[in-house]
Design an enzyme around this catalytic site. Structure first.
Site, mmCIF file in Angstrom:
data_model
loop_
_atom_site.group_PDB
_atom_site.id
_atom_site.type_symbol
_atom_site.label_atom_id
_atom_site.label_comp_id
_atom_site.label_asym_id
_atom_site.label_seq_id
_atom_site.Cartn_x
_atom_site.Cartn_y
_atom_site.Cartn_z
ATOM 1 N N ASP A 230 -3.697 -8.177 0.081
ATOM 2 C CA ASP A 230 -4.936 -7.580 0.585
ATOM 3 C C ASP A 230 -4.720 -6.608 1.739
ATOM 4 O O ASP A 230 -5.595 -6.425 2.585
ATOM 5 C CB ASP A 230 -5.923 -8.680 1.019
ATOM 6 N N GLU A 231 -3.548 -5.980 1.811
ATOM 7 C CA GLU A 231 -3.284 -5.041 2.899
ATOM 8 C C GLU A 231 -2.847 -3.673 2.387
ATOM 9 O O GLU A 231 -2.256 -2.885 3.123
ATOM 10 C CB GLU A 231 -2.237 -5.620 3.859
#
Length: 287
Positions: A230-231
């Protein structure tokens, strides 16, 4: 073919004469610029550009244009692509139990809002999970996964991607973490959607956790997938206000709406060549 459109996207070190070189090249080869956007990132010294054009007088094929553009690209050390906008990208959808994003994307495709060609739907849940959902002629693949079978399942997914000549993979609320190897193979061509909270709530029932903490804003983020969970580089985000009157199920309902529209926008931007990677960030030329 005055109506037939092409798009050129590029990034390179910011040097004098880039815009002039691109526009002169298109003019000299009988092309007419329909839309042009550019951005100079003064922090990194990088230049980004998106140009939509068509044939004004002469008819030059896209392969010939690409070949002729190579000296210009080499002079400015460009990372670039030149594409026929009439060629729809082939998109594979990965989904788990929650189908709100999947349903929305299939609807937007059928109505012509998303100009893509769905190659397949892959789920780690059986087809009867989506009872009442019309897949039409889009192939459905049930590929269950466990900790022990993750490598075999990802190998099967990669096989479908290769067989269908998929250009873009969309994690439409696919609740499995891709391996670093899989993420690396799909770098720049895999989009994920997830909820966005401050503070961040991970694990089961994030909307219920947010309700317990009394959050005032909920949101969603669409980003490219990388090996770091999620980055990845962010493409689009949106938020909605929450009040003390909202129950957990209200947050879930509002969250689904945000996730749908953010994911759809991010996919559209990618399909229209509006997104250019800029390190850990993106440049998005919105219309």
């Amino acid at each position: 073919m005055p109506h037939h459109q092409f798009v050129l996207t590029l990034s390179c070190p910011d040097l004098p004469g880039i815009v002039s070189a691109v526009s002169t090249f298109l003019f000299d080869n009988g092309q007419n610029i329909l839309d042009a956007q550019q951005f100079d990132d003064t922090e990194t010294g990088q230049f980004f550009m998106r140009v939509v054009f068509n044939a004004a007088q002469t008819r030059v094929t896209l392969p010939v244009l690409r070949e002729l553009f190579i000296p210009v690209a080499e002079r400015f050390m460009m990372r670039w692509q030149m594409r026929d906008r009439g060629n729809r990208r082939r998109v594979l959808l990965l989904v788990s139990k929650s189908d709100h994003c999947l349903v929305d994307l299939l609807y937007r495709w059928r109505t012509g809002e998303l100009e893509m060609t769905p190659t397949a739907v892959i789920s780690n849940h059986p087809r009867d999970t989506y009872e009442g959902l019309d897949f039409g002629e889009v192939p459905f693949h049930y590929l269950p996964v466990s900790k022990e079978t993750r490598r075999q399942q990802e190998t099967a997914i990669s096989g479908v991607i290769a067989h269908t000549k998929t250009d873009l993979v969309v994690l439409a609320r696919y609740m499995q973490v891709l391996s670093d190897e899989m993420s690396g193979r799909l770098a720049g061509r895999c989009i994920n959607i997830h909820h966005s909270f401050l503070p961040g709530f991970k694990g089961a029932k994030p909307y219920h956790q947010a309700h317990e903490r009394g959050v005032k804003l909920i949101g969603a983020t669409a980003h490219y997938v990388t090996g770091t969970l999620d980055e990845g580089p962010i493409i689009d985000q949106d938020v909605e206000r929450i009040s003390h009157r909202d129950r957990p199920e209200d947050l879930v309902r509002k969250g689904r709406d945000i996730e749908r529209r953010v994911l759809a926008r991010a996919i559209r931007y990618h399909l229209e060549d509006r997104v250019i990677l800029n390190g850990k960030k993106t440049v998005v030329f919105v219309d």
